[in-house]
Motif scaffolding. Structure first.
Motif, PDB file in Angstrom:
ATOM      1  N   LEU A 116       0.831  -1.214   0.000  1.00 36.10           N
ATOM      2  CA  LEU A 116       0.000   0.000   0.000  1.00 36.10           C
ATOM      3  C   LEU A 116       0.863   1.261   0.000  1.00 36.10           C
ATOM      4  O   LEU A 116       0.494   2.261  -0.614  1.00 36.10           O
ATOM      5  CB  LEU A 116      -0.946  -0.005   1.204  1.00 36.10           C
ATOM      6  N   GLN A 117       1.990   1.215   0.677  1.00 33.50           N
ATOM      7  CA  GLN A 117       2.873   2.380   0.696  1.00 33.50           C
ATOM      8  C   GLN A 117       3.389   2.687  -0.713  1.00 33.50           C
ATOM      9  O   GLN A 117       3.535   3.841  -1.085  1.00 33.50           O
ATOM     10  CB  GLN A 117       4.048   2.143   1.642  1.00 33.50           C
ATOM     11  N   GLN A 118       3.619   1.657  -1.487  1.00 34.08           N
ATOM     12  CA  GLN A 118       4.112   1.856  -2.851  1.00 34.08           C
ATOM     13  C   GLN A 118       3.007   2.286  -3.808  1.00 34.08           C
ATOM     14  O   GLN A 118       3.275   2.989  -4.780  1.00 34.08           O
ATOM     15  CB  GLN A 118       4.773   0.575  -3.360  1.00 34.08           C
ATOM     16  N   THR A 119       1.765   1.867  -3.531  1.00 35.98           N
ATOM     17  CA  THR A 119       0.688   2.137  -4.487  1.00 35.98           C
ATOM     18  C   THR A 119      -0.141   3.378  -4.153  1.00 35.98           C
ATOM     19  O   THR A 119      -0.683   3.996  -5.062  1.00 35.98           O
ATOM     20  CB  THR A 119      -0.258   0.923  -4.589  1.00 35.98           C
ATOM     21  N   LEU A 120      -0.254   3.713  -2.881  1.00 33.31           N
ATOM     22  CA  LEU A 120      -1.084   4.855  -2.493  1.00 33.31           C
ATOM     23  C   LEU A 120      -0.290   6.151  -2.526  1.00 33.31           C
ATOM     24  O   LEU A 120       0.940   6.145  -2.407  1.00 33.31           O
ATOM     25  CB  LEU A 120      -1.644   4.656  -1.078  1.00 33.31           C
ATOM     26  N   GLN A 121      -1.024   7.249  -2.636  1.00 31.54           N
ATOM     27  CA  GLN A 121      -0.402   8.565  -2.531  1.00 31.54           C
ATOM     28  C   GLN A 121       0.098   8.737  -1.101  1.00 31.54           C
ATOM     29  O   GLN A 121      -0.491   8.198  -0.161  1.00 31.54           O
ATOM     30  CB  GLN A 121      -1.403   9.658  -2.864  1.00 31.54           C
ATOM     31  N   PRO A 122       1.181   9.490  -0.910  1.00 34.38           N
ATOM     32  CA  PRO A 122       1.753   9.620   0.443  1.00 34.38           C
ATOM     33  C   PRO A 122       0.772  10.152   1.488  1.00 34.38           C
ATOM     34  O   PRO A 122       0.742   9.650   2.612  1.00 34.38           O
ATOM     35  CB  PRO A 122       2.915  10.602   0.247  1.00 34.38           C
ATOM     36  N   GLN A 123      -0.061  11.146   1.130  1.00 37.15           N
ATOM     37  CA  GLN A 123      -0.979  11.691   2.127  1.00 37.15           C
ATOM     38  C   GLN A 123      -2.074  10.674   2.490  1.00 37.15           C
ATOM     39  O   GLN A 123      -2.519  10.606   3.630  1.00 37.15           O
ATOM     40  CB  GLN A 123      -1.594  13.019   1.679  1.00 37.15           C
ATOM     41  N   VAL A 124      -2.489   9.855   1.522  1.00 41.73           N
ATOM     42  CA  VAL A 124      -3.492   8.826   1.795  1.00 41.73           C
ATOM     43  C   VAL A 124      -2.882   7.737   2.685  1.00 41.73           C
ATOM     44  O   VAL A 124      -3.518   7.279   3.640  1.00 41.73           O
ATOM     45  CB  VAL A 124      -4.045   8.226   0.481  1.00 41.73           C
ATOM     46  N   PHE A 125      -1.660   7.335   2.391  1.00 40.99           N
ATOM     47  CA  PHE A 125      -0.991   6.324   3.205  1.00 40.99           C
ATOM     48  C   PHE A 125      -0.783   6.833   4.632  1.00 40.99           C
ATOM     49  O   PHE A 125      -0.985   6.096   5.598  1.00 40.99           O
ATOM     50  CB  PHE A 125       0.349   5.922   2.577  1.00 40.99           C
ATOM     51  N   HIS A 126      -0.420   8.095   4.772  1.00 42.90           N
ATOM     52  CA  HIS A 126      -0.223   8.692   6.095  1.00 42.90           C
ATOM     53  C   HIS A 126      -1.544   8.690   6.879  1.00 42.90           C
ATOM     54  O   HIS A 126      -1.563   8.393   8.079  1.00 42.90           O
ATOM     55  CB  HIS A 126       0.327  10.115   5.955  1.00 42.90           C
ATOM     56  N   LEU A 127      -2.644   9.005   6.196  1.00 46.71           N
ATOM     57  CA  LEU A 127      -3.960   8.977   6.840  1.00 46.71           C
ATOM     58  C   LEU A 127      -4.307   7.558   7.279  1.00 46.71           C
ATOM     59  O   LEU A 127      -4.841   7.345   8.375  1.00 46.71           O
ATOM     60  CB  LEU A 127      -5.010   9.520   5.874  1.00 46.71           C
ATOM     61  N   LEU A 128      -3.968   6.602   6.462  1.00 43.09           N
ATOM     62  CA  LEU A 128      -4.208   5.192   6.799  1.00 43.09           C
ATOM     63  C   LEU A 128      -3.427   4.793   8.043  1.00 43.09           C
ATOM     64  O   LEU A 128      -3.967   4.156   8.953  1.00 43.09           O
ATOM     65  CB  LEU A 128      -3.829   4.307   5.611  1.00 43.09           C
ATOM     66  N   ILE A 129      -2.161   5.171   8.104  1.00 44.31           N
ATOM     67  CA  ILE A 129      -1.325   4.851   9.269  1.00 44.31           C
ATOM     68  C   ILE A 129      -1.894   5.494  10.533  1.00 44.31           C
ATOM     69  O   ILE A 129      -1.885   4.891  11.612  1.00 44.31           O
ATOM     70  CB  ILE A 129       0.132   5.305   9.028  1.00 44.31           C
ATOM     71  N   GLN A 130      -2.407   6.699  10.403  1.00 48.86           N
ATOM     72  CA  GLN A 130      -2.993   7.380  11.567  1.00 48.86           C
ATOM     73  C   GLN A 130      -4.256   6.677  12.051  1.00 48.86           C
ATOM     74  O   GLN A 130      -4.551   6.668  13.237  1.00 48.86           O
ATOM     75  CB  GLN A 130      -3.347   8.834  11.219  1.00 48.86           C
ATOM     76  N   ARG A 131      -5.013   6.084  11.149  1.00 51.47           N
ATOM     77  CA  ARG A 131      -6.279   5.442  11.518  1.00 51.47           C
ATOM     78  C   ARG A 131      -6.108   4.035  12.069  1.00 51.47           C
ATOM     79  O   ARG A 131      -7.011   3.519  12.728  1.00 51.47           O
ATOM     80  CB  ARG A 131      -7.193   5.359  10.298  1.00 51.47           C
ATOM     81  N   LEU A 132      -5.007   3.380  11.776  1.00 54.18           N
ATOM     82  CA  LEU A 132      -4.838   1.978  12.183  1.00 54.18           C
ATOM     83  C   LEU A 132      -5.015   1.745  13.686  1.00 54.18           C
ATOM     84  O   LEU A 132      -5.655   0.765  14.070  1.00 54.18           O
ATOM     85  CB  LEU A 132      -3.483   1.449  11.708  1.00 54.18           C
ATOM     86  N   PRO A 133      -4.472   2.580  14.574  1.00 57.88           N
ATOM     87  CA  PRO A 133      -4.653   2.293  16.003  1.00 57.88           C
ATOM     88  C   PRO A 133      -6.108   2.282  16.465  1.00 57.88           C
ATOM     89  O   PRO A 133      -6.447   1.611  17.430  1.00 57.88           O
ATOM     90  CB  PRO A 133      -3.882   3.422  16.699  1.00 57.88           C
ATOM     91  N   SER A 134      -6.980   2.979  15.765  1.00 61.79           N
ATOM     92  CA  SER A 134      -8.384   2.994  16.185  1.00 61.79           C
ATOM     93  C   SER A 134      -9.159   1.797  15.638  1.00 61.79           C
ATOM     94  O   SER A 134     -10.249   1.498  16.108  1.00 61.79           O
ATOM     95  CB  SER A 134      -9.062   4.292  15.732  1.00 61.79           C
ATOM     96  N   ILE A 135      -8.606   1.090  14.660  1.00 59.92           N
ATOM     97  CA  ILE A 135      -9.314  -0.035  14.051  1.00 59.92           C
ATOM     98  C   ILE A 135      -9.071  -1.330  14.823  1.00 59.92           C
ATOM     99  O   ILE A 135      -9.984  -2.128  15.017  1.00 59.92           O
ATOM    100  CB  ILE A 135      -8.897  -0.191  12.574  1.00 59.92           C
ATOM    101  N   ALA A 136      -7.863  -1.538  15.283  1.00 61.28           N
ATOM    102  CA  ALA A 136      -7.526  -2.788  15.983  1.00 61.28           C
ATOM    103  C   ALA A 136      -8.421  -3.059  17.198  1.00 61.28           C
ATOM    104  O   ALA A 136      -8.882  -4.193  17.361  1.00 61.28           O
ATOM    105  CB  ALA A 136      -6.060  -2.779  16.383  1.00 61.28           C
ATOM    106  N   PRO A 137      -8.718  -2.076  18.048  1.00 60.43           N
ATOM    107  CA  PRO A 137      -9.598  -2.377  19.183  1.00 60.43           C
ATOM    108  C   PRO A 137     -10.998  -2.821  18.768  1.00 60.43           C
ATOM    109  O   PRO A 137     -11.613  -3.634  19.451  1.00 60.43           O
ATOM    110  CB  PRO A 137      -9.664  -1.050  19.951  1.00 60.43           C
ATOM    111  N   ARG A 138     -11.488  -2.336  17.623  1.00 59.53           N
ATOM    112  CA  ARG A 138     -12.813  -2.766  17.163  1.00 59.53           C
ATOM    113  C   ARG A 138     -12.802  -4.233  16.781  1.00 59.53           C
ATOM    114  O   ARG A 138     -13.732  -4.970  17.078  1.00 59.53           O
ATOM    115  CB  ARG A 138     -13.264  -1.925  15.963  1.00 59.53           C
ATOM    116  N   VAL A 139     -11.714  -4.679  16.131  1.00 61.28           N
ATOM    117  CA  VAL A 139     -11.600  -6.090  15.750  1.00 61.28           C
ATOM    118  C   VAL A 139     -11.537  -6.943  17.008  1.00 61.28           C
ATOM    119  O   VAL A 139     -12.208  -7.965  17.113  1.00 61.28           O
ATOM    120  CB  VAL A 139     -10.354  -6.329  14.871  1.00 61.28           C
ATOM    121  N   MET A 140     -10.724  -6.508  17.958  1.00 62.35           N
ATOM    122  CA  MET A 140     -10.582  -7.255  19.214  1.00 62.35           C
ATOM    123  C   MET A 140     -11.912  -7.336  19.951  1.00 62.35           C
ATOM    124  O   MET A 140     -12.277  -8.394  20.463  1.00 62.35           O
ATOM    125  CB  MET A 140      -9.529  -6.593  20.111  1.00 62.35           C
ATOM    126  N   ALA A 141     -12.634  -6.222  20.004  1.00 60.89           N
ATOM    127  CA  ALA A 141     -13.907  -6.194  20.727  1.00 60.89           C
ATOM    128  C   ALA A 141     -14.924  -7.120  20.067  1.00 60.89           C
ATOM    129  O   ALA A 141     -15.631  -7.861  20.746  1.00 60.89           O
ATOM    130  CB  ALA A 141     -14.454  -4.770  20.785  1.00 60.89           C
TER     131      ALA A 141
END
Length: 152
Positions: A116-141
């Motif tokens: 994804l880092q190679q295929t996405l635009q840098p600002q989109v990839f950065h937004l994705l990285i910022q959102r990842l910590p909020s997604i993992a707890p939902r999967v766990m829950a």
């Protein structure tokens, strides 16, 4: 000279206060509607409200049972495809959320992140990285909820 009863005085005072309050409301409503940017602000507020409602809907993604590998694989492919479609349509917020859901259920998230880092635009990839910590707890829950349902 006649005296006014206490009940009548309270009634008159309440009527005067009610009239003043109503006048206050009418004055500021009129002032607000005469604002040249009123309609623009109203549209922005409605868009923000709609976006918040859609983010609440997407926050409750139905993650598959992590023990069912076929369901996880189907969910993964569906989320990647939906994320790519939304990004292509210009909806970065929802697209990034769906890609984040795919990463959360992926068996090899580091490799997927490199792709994804190679295929996405840098600002989109950065937004994705910022959102990842909020997604993992939902999967766990949700996984925990499914395990509790299995016990019952």
């Amino acid at each position: 000279m006649t005296m006014i009863s206490p009940k009548a005085a309270i009634g008159i005072a309440a009527g005067v206060c009610g009239t003043l309050f109503l006048g206050y409301c009418i004055y500021f409503d009129h002032k607000r509607h005469k604002d040249p940017q009123f309609k623009q602000k109203l549209r922005e507020r409605r868009r923000a409200k709609k976006a918040a409602a859609s983010s609440n809907r997407r926050a409750t993604a139905n993650f598959p049972n992590m023990k069912d590998h076929e369901a996880v694989q189907r969910f993964f492919l569906q989320e990647v495809q939906l994320g790519e479609e939304l990004l292509a349509a210009g909806d970065l917020e929802n697209g990034v959320d769906h890609l984040g859901n795919a990463i959360a259920v992926c068996g090899q998230p580091n490799e997927l992140l490199q792709v994804l880092q190679q295929t996405l635009q840098p600002q989109v990839f950065h937004l994705l990285i910022q959102r990842l910590p909020s997604i993992a707890p939902r999967v766990m829950a949700q996984d925990k909820q499914m395990q509790e349902d299995d016990v019952e």
